[in-house]
Design a protein around this motif. Structure first.
Motif, PDB file in Angstrom:
ATOM      1  N   ARG A 167      -3.780  -7.507   8.929  1.00 35.34           N
ATOM      2  CA  ARG A 167      -3.849  -6.928   7.588  1.00 35.34           C
ATOM      3  C   ARG A 167      -5.055  -7.496   6.844  1.00 35.34           C
ATOM      4  O   ARG A 167      -5.478  -8.630   7.074  1.00 35.34           O
ATOM      5  N   ALA A 170      -5.322  -8.789   0.216  1.00 36.83           N
ATOM      6  CA  ALA A 170      -5.074  -7.945  -0.960  1.00 36.83           C
ATOM      7  C   ALA A 170      -5.309  -8.791  -2.212  1.00 36.83           C
ATOM      8  O   ALA A 170      -5.282 -10.009  -2.168  1.00 36.83           O
ATOM      9  N   GLY A 176      -9.806  -6.197  -3.296  1.00 38.05           N
ATOM     10  CA  GLY A 176      -8.399  -6.480  -2.988  1.00 38.05           C
ATOM     11  C   GLY A 176      -7.550  -5.232  -3.020  1.00 38.05           C
ATOM     12  O   GLY A 176      -6.634  -5.057  -2.201  1.00 38.05           O
ATOM     13  N   GLN A 177      -7.825  -4.331  -3.972  1.00 33.08           N
ATOM     14  CA  GLN A 177      -7.088  -3.074  -4.046  1.00 33.08           C
ATOM     15  C   GLN A 177      -7.394  -2.197  -2.835  1.00 33.08           C
ATOM     16  O   GLN A 177      -6.512  -1.517  -2.303  1.00 33.08           O
ATOM     17  N   GLY A 179      -8.160  -3.407   0.098  1.00 36.42           N
ATOM     18  CA  GLY A 179      -7.411  -4.059   1.181  1.00 36.42           C
ATOM     19  C   GLY A 179      -5.949  -3.659   1.158  1.00 36.42           C
ATOM     20  O   GLY A 179      -5.333  -3.409   2.204  1.00 36.42           O
ATOM     21  N   GLU A 180      -5.365  -3.583  -0.040  1.00 34.65           N
ATOM     22  CA  GLU A 180      -3.969  -3.171  -0.191  1.00 34.65           C
ATOM     23  C   GLU A 180      -3.766  -1.739   0.306  1.00 34.65           C
ATOM     24  O   GLU A 180      -2.808  -1.446   1.031  1.00 34.65           O
ATOM     25  N   THR A 181      -4.688  -0.840  -0.043  1.00 35.49           N
ATOM     26  CA  THR A 181      -4.612   0.560   0.403  1.00 35.49           C
ATOM     27  C   THR A 181      -4.742   0.633   1.917  1.00 35.49           C
ATOM     28  O   THR A 181      -4.006   1.375   2.593  1.00 35.49           O
ATOM     29  N   ASN A 183      -3.943  -1.714   4.055  1.00 38.69           N
ATOM     30  CA  ASN A 183      -2.734  -2.273   4.652  1.00 38.69           C
ATOM     31  C   ASN A 183      -1.601  -1.251   4.634  1.00 38.69           C
ATOM     32  O   ASN A 183      -0.838  -1.134   5.609  1.00 38.69           O
TER      33      ASN A 183
END
Length: 186
Positions: A167, A170, A176-177, A179-181, A183
């Motif tokens: 992953r 995030a 970070g956003q 990365g969250e998307t 993941n």
């Protein structure tokens, strides 16, 4: 763009500020040298007059022959009161004033304590150093700013290579956003 800005800054600094200032200073130096020459010419003992003027004006002055050709070819000639005054290009920017007429006429050489050519060289060197620092700073800043994208790229590669459990980091910032998307997608 940065180099163009610094070159423009150097041009404005030297052309708009330093050149007029040093031009005025050179004119005043020529006036002082002419005043000294008149006083030497009117004195009964020219050598003593030169010594007295040195102390009075805080300059180095001496009587001698015409400056050597090696100095004259780089000199700027200024006409003042029917005389051709030489503004020599060497440390201290000496000014050579011919004294009374005659085949072996002496010259008064007046050297001032400050060099007028040094500030322009120093400004150029200072701007070159600033350019170097700006380039190093820009490279460091861009590397720092692109680091989150490199981390996300590496995470995407690992997932593409088959590591489906990997992953991306995030966080609250844009990287970070992203990365969250990623993941959630993975």
């Amino acid at each position: 763009m940065l180099a163009a800005t610094l070159v423009l800054g150097w041009g404005v600094t030297t052309g708009g500020v330093l050149r007029p200032f040093f031009g005025q200073l050179e004119k005043e130096r020529i006036d002082v040298a002419m005043h000294m020459a008149r006083r030497v010419e009117s004195s009964e003992d020219p050598r003593r007059a030169v010594k007295k003027l040195q102390e009075e004006f805080g300059v180095d002055a001496r009587l001698g022959r015409r400056p050597p050709r090696s100095m004259v070819h780089r000199a700027r000639v200024v006409k003042r009161d029917g005389r051709e005054i030489l503004v020599l290009r060497s440390p201290g920017s000496p000014i050579a004033v011919p004294l009374d007429d005659g085949p072996r006429r002496p010259w008064l050489m007046v050297t001032f304590p400050a060099d007028l050519d040094a500030p322009g060289r120093k400004v150029g060197l200072g701007l070159f150093v600033l350019l170097g620092l700006a380039v190093v700073g820009a490279l460091g800043t861009s590397r720092w700013m692109l680091r989150p994208l490199e981390v996300a790229r590496d995470a995407m590669r690992r997932v593409a290579d088959g590591d489906l459990s990997h992953r991306a980091p995030a966080g609250g910032d844009a990287a970070g956003q992203m990365g969250e998307t990623f993941n959630r997608m993975a």
